[in-house]
Design an enzyme around this catalytic site. Structure first.
Site, mmCIF file in Angstrom:
data_model
loop_
_atom_site.group_PDB
_atom_site.id
_atom_site.type_symbol
_atom_site.label_atom_id
_atom_site.label_comp_id
_atom_site.label_asym_id
_atom_site.label_seq_id
_atom_site.Cartn_x
_atom_site.Cartn_y
_atom_site.Cartn_z
ATOM 1 N N LEU A 84 31.941 43.336 34.822
ATOM 2 C CA LEU A 84 31.735 43.856 36.174
ATOM 3 C C LEU A 84 32.539 45.136 36.336
ATOM 4 O O LEU A 84 33.749 45.147 36.084
ATOM 5 C CB LEU A 84 32.183 42.833 37.220
ATOM 6 C CG LEU A 84 31.437 41.502 37.248
ATOM 7 C CD1 LEU A 84 32.101 40.539 38.220
ATOM 8 C CD2 LEU A 84 29.972 41.713 37.623
ATOM 9 N N ASP A 186 42.748 29.496 43.577
ATOM 10 C CA ASP A 186 43.779 30.470 43.183
ATOM 11 C C ASP A 186 43.355 31.833 43.721
ATOM 12 O O ASP A 186 43.319 32.831 43.007
ATOM 13 C CB ASP A 186 43.927 30.504 41.662
ATOM 14 C CG ASP A 186 45.131 31.324 41.195
ATOM 15 O OD1 ASP A 186 46.000 31.634 42.038
ATOM 16 O OD2 ASP A 186 45.195 31.660 39.995
#
Length: 281
Positions: A84, A186
């Protein structure tokens, strides 16, 4: 070696591999396949960790809410995801992320915990399912990492007693009961990758948890446009009264994780979070 492993896993020729260095116990790579596609690769001897990350990504992706990378391949030494291209966060992207995060949480979970082993960084977490978030959070998240922090010299016995007082009062401190949410687990700012005008979730410690945990994690190290994220989230799924006062309670576990990983430099943050959690109650 990593190139041949990728070719075996993906069934395509690998044109090039770039080493991006270490992160915790694994190496990072950018590889380009024969058809020109770039992929992101983690490699290392990490046991069940990559399989757990892959399971979490797939589970989050099933909600069709916040985008997550597709798992292209995984084995005990390798995890392969699409590459990405990151970009700066923008206010519109942050607002969209807030709405999509609310939708992700609303997808829910069967219980608190998960059916796969838990990890945060390289540290194992107990994902044994439970039905009550306060007791589950205390027993599966806070107390194990509190013991590890003391054993490694990051916290004193007096510090531990302060955190134990939070655990003793956790039923009163946890706020109104909520059903299990589908959370990243997280969700600090470094695990939100901005690409294509959206916030993507990466590196999950996914499980059924409390939705306020993800929002507290976003605040812990300062997500960009946090006020826009929270406002958009609230438009879709309003939070229970008093949620801001409960932020330190939800930050207590990740701060204990940081003490275990990095030592006494995070000790004062743990103490402050514990005191704030008690004061809010």
């Amino acid at each position: 070696m990593i190139g041949s492993r990728l070719e075996r896993l993906l069934g395509v020729r690998v044109r090039e591999v770039q080493d991006l260095g270490m992160n915790h116990r694994w190496r990072l790579h950018r590889a380009v396949l024969a058809d020109g596609r770039p992929v992101f690769v983690k490699s290392g001897k990490v046991g069940a960790l990559f399989a757990a990350e892959a399971a979490g990504l797939r589970w989050l992706g099933e909600a069709g809410a916040v985008p997550v990378p597709q798992v292209l391949a995984v084995d005990e030494e390798t995890l392969v995801l699409p590459w990405l291209e990151s970009e700066p966060a923008t206010a519109p992207a942050a607002e969209r992320f807030g709405r999509e995060l609310a939708a992700l949480h609303a997808a829910g979970a069967e219980s608190f915990g998960a059916s796969w082993p838990g990890f945060i960084a390289e540290l194992p977490m107990d994902n044994t399912p439970g039905s009550s978030w306060p007791s589950w959070y205390a027993e599966r998240r806070v107390l194990p990492f509190l013991r590890a922090a003391v054993d490694r010299g990051g916290l004193s016995k007096d510090d531990a007693r302060l955190v134990e007082r939070v655990v003793e009062r956790i039923e009163a401190l946890a706020g109104p009961a909520e059903p299990p949410s589908r959370i990243h687990g997280d969700c600090w700012s470094g695990n939100v990758l901005w690409a294509g005008g959206r916030g993507w979730l990466v590196d999950p410690a996914a499980h059924g948890g409390h939705r306020e945990t993800d929002l507290a994690m976003l605040a812990l190290f300062g997500a960009p446009f946090l006020d826009r994220i929270l406002a958009a989230y609230q438009e879709v799924s309003p939070l229970a009264d008093g949620w801001r006062a409960r932020v330190p309670l939800h930050q207590l576990h990740p701060l204990l994780v940081h003490v275990v990983l990095f030592g006494r430099g995070y000790r004062s943050a743990v103490v402050e979070a514990a005191r704030a959690a008690l004061a809010a109650g």
